[in-house]
Scaffold this motif. Structure first.
Motif, PDB file in Angstrom:
ATOM      1  N   GLY A   1       8.105  -4.395  -7.559  1.00  0.00           N
ATOM      2  CA  GLY A   1       6.850  -4.065  -7.697  1.00  0.00           C
ATOM      3  C   GLY A   1       5.914  -5.264  -7.282  1.00  0.00           C
ATOM      4  N   HIS A   2       6.683  -6.467  -7.373  1.00  0.00           N
ATOM      5  CA  HIS A   2       5.794  -7.708  -7.066  1.00  0.00           C
ATOM      6  C   HIS A   2       5.601  -7.827  -5.614  1.00  0.00           C
ATOM      7  N   THR A   3       6.879  -7.587  -4.765  1.00  0.00           N
ATOM      8  CA  THR A   3       7.062  -7.596  -3.452  1.00  0.00           C
ATOM      9  C   THR A   3       6.282  -6.747  -2.790  1.00  0.00           C
ATOM     10  N   GLN A   4       6.273  -5.543  -3.185  1.00  0.00           N
ATOM     11  CA  GLN A   4       5.512  -4.571  -2.344  1.00  0.00           C
ATOM     12  C   GLN A   4       4.172  -4.545  -2.600  1.00  0.00           C
TER      13      GLN A   4
ATOM     14  N   GLU B   1      -4.613  -0.488  -8.201  1.00  0.00           N
ATOM     15  CA  GLU B   1      -4.599   0.521  -9.141  1.00  0.00           C
ATOM     16  C   GLU B   1      -3.203   0.901  -9.519  1.00  0.00           C
ATOM     17  N   ARG B   2      -3.051   1.260 -10.770  1.00  0.00           N
ATOM     18  CA  ARG B   2      -1.741   2.247 -11.173  1.00  0.00           C
ATOM     19  C   ARG B   2      -1.826   2.820 -12.496  1.00  0.00           C
ATOM     20  N   LYS B   3      -0.908   3.616 -12.613  1.00  0.00           N
ATOM     21  CA  LYS B   3      -1.230   4.612 -13.656  1.00  0.00           C
ATOM     22  C   LYS B   3      -1.000   3.798 -15.038  1.00  0.00           C
ATOM     23  N   LEU B   4      -1.925   4.080 -16.092  1.00  0.00           N
ATOM     24  CA  LEU B   4      -2.023   3.324 -17.310  1.00  0.00           C
ATOM     25  C   LEU B   4      -1.617   4.269 -18.571  1.00  0.00           C
ATOM     26  N   ASP B   5      -0.832   4.133 -19.487  1.00  0.00           N
ATOM     27  CA  ASP B   5      -0.807   5.040 -20.481  1.00  0.00           C
ATOM     28  C   ASP B   5      -2.075   4.893 -21.661  1.00  0.00           C
ATOM     29  N   GLY B   6      -2.583   5.958 -21.854  1.00  0.00           N
ATOM     30  CA  GLY B   6      -3.661   6.093 -22.785  1.00  0.00           C
ATOM     31  C   GLY B   6      -4.821   5.762 -21.984  1.00  0.00           C
ATOM     32  N   SER B   7      -6.124   6.049 -22.548  1.00  0.00           N
ATOM     33  CA  SER B   7      -7.375   5.985 -21.886  1.00  0.00           C
ATOM     34  C   SER B   7      -8.097   4.652 -22.164  1.00  0.00           C
TER      35      SER B   7
ATOM     36  N   ASN C   1      -2.962   2.877  -4.133  1.00  0.00           N
ATOM     37  CA  ASN C   1      -1.903   2.828  -3.766  1.00  0.00           C
ATOM     38  C   ASN C   1      -0.616   3.525  -4.450  1.00  0.00           C
ATOM     39  N   ASP C   2       0.204   3.676  -3.574  1.00  0.00           N
ATOM     40  CA  ASP C   2       1.542   4.419  -4.088  1.00  0.00           C
ATOM     41  C   ASP C   2       2.705   3.451  -4.368  1.00  0.00           C
ATOM     42  N   LEU C   3       2.358   2.472  -5.100  1.00  0.00           N
ATOM     43  CA  LEU C   3       3.358   1.196  -5.210  1.00  0.00           C
ATOM     44  C   LEU C   3       4.431   1.639  -6.428  1.00  0.00           C
ATOM     45  N   ILE C   4       5.535   1.066  -6.224  1.00  0.00           N
ATOM     46  CA  ILE C   4       6.328   1.376  -7.489  1.00  0.00           C
ATOM     47  C   ILE C   4       5.615   0.735  -8.551  1.00  0.00           C
TER      48      ILE C   4
END
Length: 208
Positions: A18-21, A132-138, A168-171
């Motif tokens: 996640g860091h390196t990508q 940007e990454r998916k987050l749980d909740g609003s 992005n589509d990062l891990i």
């Protein structure tokens, strides 16, 4: 000559894909001349860091050795105490007064940014490059921050205090999840660099 400097801080306990990508993704955009990776000695967010500075630095060197324009900066490790982002940025701004500083953070950190020590002062020293990454909740973003969001690179680099959110589509993985998998002897292929995993195994890290 380096005009745009990216700052990527964290515990890196351990460093993972996640860091390196994330670093490679930003480097490949060619909007930043250099990114400095700055591991914490102790987390300002009171996260429990399991592994000592020497091992975390070694793992970072292994994980980042193939990445161009990425430099390790051990300033916070040398302090031997909890370092706050504002203090580190102030130090860097004194060294690089003419450079534009971009603090690279995740979307989760942006939503909690107003809880950071001296957060308004941080924005006077740098801009926020947000992955940007998916987050749980609003989550609702603070109005002051919302007003600082840039729509393009030119605006973002025109001064400090700006926010640019990169889709992005990062891990999506955390060091906490990596440690849990290591403890349970689960497969981490594709989530942690093979040589980093070998180092972890050789040094018997994250066993407890």
């Amino acid at each position: 000559m380096i005009k745009r400097l990216g700052i990527f801080g964290g515990a890196f306990d351990p460093v993972h894909e996640g860091h390196t990508q994330s670093l490679k993704y930003i480097s490949d955009l060619k909007i930043i001349d250099e990114i400095q990776v700055i591991p914490n000695y102790a987390s300002p967010h009171n996260k429990d860091i399991q592994t000592d500075a020497k091992h975390r630095l070694e793992m970072l060197e292994i994980a980042l050795k193939e990445l161009k324009n990425i430099k390790l900066n051990d300033i916070e490790l040398k302090n031997n105490t909890k370092s706050y982002t504002y203090e580190t940025l102030k130090y860097l701004k004194d060294i690089y007064p003419e450079k534009h500083l971009s603090l690279i953070i995740g979307l989760d950190s942006l939503h909690s940014f107003t809880t950071w020590k001296n957060w308004k002062n941080i924005l006077s020293l740098c801009s926020l490059l947000v992955l940007e990454r998916k987050l749980d909740g609003s989550y609702r973003l603070n109005k002051d921050l919302e007003n600082q969001i840039s729509s393009d690179y030119d605006d973002f680099f025109s001064g400090h205090g700006k926010i640019l959110i990169l889709k992005n589509d990062l891990i999506n993985i955390s060091s906490t999840e990596v440690k849990l998998r290591l403890k349970n002897n689960e497969n981490l292929t594709g989530l942690v660099d093979d040589q980093v995993l070998e180092y972890i195994s050789n040094k018997s890290l994250y066993k407890n």
